[in-house]
Design a protein around this motif. Structure first.
Motif, short mmCIF file in Angstrom:
data_model
loop_
_atom_site.label_atom_id
_atom_site.label_comp_id
_atom_site.label_asym_id
_atom_site.label_seq_id
_atom_site.Cartn_x
_atom_site.Cartn_y
_atom_site.Cartn_z
N LYS A 39 -14.69 -36.52 -104.06
CA LYS A 39 -14.77 -37.96 -103.84
C LYS A 39 -13.45 -38.64 -104.22
O LYS A 39 -12.64 -38.06 -104.92
CB LYS A 39 -15.91 -38.57 -104.66
CG LYS A 39 -17.29 -38.07 -104.26
CD LYS A 39 -18.36 -38.74 -105.11
CE LYS A 39 -19.75 -38.28 -104.73
NZ LYS A 39 -20.80 -38.93 -105.58
N LEU A 40 -13.30 -39.87 -103.76
CA LEU A 40 -12.13 -40.67 -104.10
C LEU A 40 -12.39 -41.50 -105.34
O LEU A 40 -13.48 -42.05 -105.52
CB LEU A 40 -11.76 -41.61 -102.94
CG LEU A 40 -11.12 -40.99 -101.70
CD1 LEU A 40 -11.06 -42.03 -100.59
CD2 LEU A 40 -9.73 -40.47 -102.01
N MET A 41 -11.39 -41.60 -106.20
CA MET A 41 -11.47 -42.48 -107.35
C MET A 41 -11.05 -43.87 -106.90
O MET A 41 -9.89 -44.09 -106.48
CB MET A 41 -10.52 -41.97 -108.45
CG MET A 41 -10.35 -42.90 -109.62
SD MET A 41 -11.86 -43.08 -110.58
CE MET A 41 -11.26 -44.00 -112.00
N THR A 42 -11.98 -44.83 -106.95
CA THR A 42 -11.69 -46.16 -106.41
C THR A 42 -11.98 -47.29 -107.40
O THR A 42 -11.87 -48.46 -107.05
CB THR A 42 -12.53 -46.43 -105.13
OG1 THR A 42 -13.93 -46.33 -105.47
CG2 THR A 42 -12.20 -45.41 -104.05
N SER A 43 -12.33 -46.95 -108.63
CA SER A 43 -12.65 -47.97 -109.62
C SER A 43 -11.54 -48.08 -110.67
O SER A 43 -10.58 -47.30 -110.65
CB SER A 43 -13.99 -47.64 -110.30
OG SER A 43 -13.93 -46.36 -110.94
N GLU A 93 -1.26 -38.90 -100.66
CA GLU A 93 -1.94 -39.57 -99.56
C GLU A 93 -2.44 -38.56 -98.53
O GLU A 93 -3.53 -38.71 -97.98
CB GLU A 93 -1.01 -40.59 -98.90
CG GLU A 93 -0.82 -41.87 -99.68
CD GLU A 93 -2.03 -42.79 -99.65
OE1 GLU A 93 -2.66 -42.92 -98.59
OE2 GLU A 93 -2.35 -43.36 -100.71
N ALA A 94 -1.63 -37.54 -98.26
CA ALA A 94 -2.03 -36.51 -97.30
C ALA A 94 -3.28 -35.79 -97.77
O ALA A 94 -4.17 -35.44 -96.97
CB ALA A 94 -0.88 -35.52 -97.10
N MET A 95 -3.39 -35.56 -99.08
CA MET A 95 -4.57 -34.90 -99.63
C MET A 95 -5.78 -35.83 -99.64
O MET A 95 -6.89 -35.42 -99.33
CB MET A 95 -4.26 -34.41 -101.05
CG MET A 95 -3.15 -33.37 -101.15
SD MET A 95 -2.66 -33.02 -102.86
CE MET A 95 -4.20 -32.41 -103.54
N MET A 96 -5.55 -37.09 -99.98
CA MET A 96 -6.64 -38.07 -100.05
C MET A 96 -7.24 -38.36 -98.68
O MET A 96 -8.43 -38.67 -98.57
CB MET A 96 -6.14 -39.36 -100.68
CG MET A 96 -5.78 -39.25 -102.16
SD MET A 96 -4.86 -40.70 -102.77
CE MET A 96 -6.00 -42.03 -102.42
N SER A 97 -6.41 -38.27 -97.64
CA SER A 97 -6.86 -38.64 -96.30
C SER A 97 -7.99 -37.75 -95.78
O SER A 97 -8.70 -38.12 -94.84
CB SER A 97 -5.68 -38.58 -95.31
OG SER A 97 -5.19 -37.26 -95.20
#
Length: 248
Positions: A163-167, A222-226
């Motif tokens: 998952k992405l860390m967004t908090s 960013e390439a990994m998160m995408s």
């Protein structure tokens, strides 16, 4: 010298990520080594010189605890370095030495230019620009250290895998730790900038900014998160680098 020593076990054990372990400690070791080689009396250091040494050492210790110790505790090489090794094929030994350990030493020297300039400069009054440098460094250190800790706790939870860390600060910028890294090095430069003839050491924060944004930091992550779910929405709502309060 630090990286040349670390290169020996790294190449033997196929653990180029040992370079990350040495990265933080190499900075204060270089600073104190410079004082020793120049035969500068530690008791003769002025407030600016002591402050710069303290800030660099604090940054290095935190980075080693966060990144260096983590790498040492892993049984396998970091995925980034493992990918490079696979891409390099039969040339991995000499490319590892030159591209990882020799290049790291060159980059370190670029980053350290304001620090080294301060250490050899005559005593000078501590002015507003230096004060702004301290504030800038503190802002950067806050974003880097808090962002890293928030991400560490997020990853520690098995339910967050993939998952992405967004908090937290990650809701202000997609890369709070990298923003912090760049910002604190601009702070170090400001501490040197008011010294006579120190303007050219701006090469340091420019180099830090370039490497973080274009080489080993933001662009690579960013390439990994995408590849993770929710990335497109994250990009639309959270800025890539400069922080912005999240929408309520």
């Amino acid at each position: 010298l630090v990286f040349q020593i670390v290169a020996i076990p790294a190449l033997l054990l196929k653990r180029n990520d040992f370079a990350d372990v040495a990265w933080g400690p190499a900075f204060p070791l270089t600073a104190f080594g410079t004082l020793f080689l120049m035969q500068i009396d530690f008791q003769a250091l002025d407030f600016r010189q002591i402050l710069v040494l303290a800030l660099v050492t604090l940054w290095a210790v935190r980075l080693f605890v966060h990144l260096g110790w983590r790498n040492l505790s892993h049984r396998t090489e970091d995925a980034r370095y493992k990918k490079w090794r696979q891409e390099w094929g039969s040339t991995w030994i000499w490319r590892s030495y030159l591209q990882v350990f020799v290049l790291q030493a060159v980059i370190l020297y670029l980053f350290m230019l304001p620090v080294l300039y301060v250490l050899q400069a005559p005593s000078h009054s501590f002015g507003l620009i230096a004060g702004l440098g301290v504030i800038t460094w503190l802002v950067g250190f806050f974003f880097e250290s808090v962002g890293d800790e928030q991400l560490r706790r997020f990853k520690k939870n098995p339910a967050n895998k993939g998952k992405l860390m967004t908090s937290g600060l990650w809701g202000w910028t997609r890369h709070p730790n990298y923003f912090g890294e760049v910002t604190l090095w601009w702070g170090i430069w400001l501490l040197a900038a008011e010294l006579p003839g120190a303007w050219w050491t701006i090469i340091s924060p420019i180099a830090v900014t370039f490497f973080i944004l274009k080489v080993s930091g933001v662009s690579m992550l960013e390439a990994m998160m995408s590849k993770r779910p929710g990335y497109d929405e994250y990009v639309r709502s959270v800025p890539s680098f400069f922080p912005k309060p999240p929408k309520q």
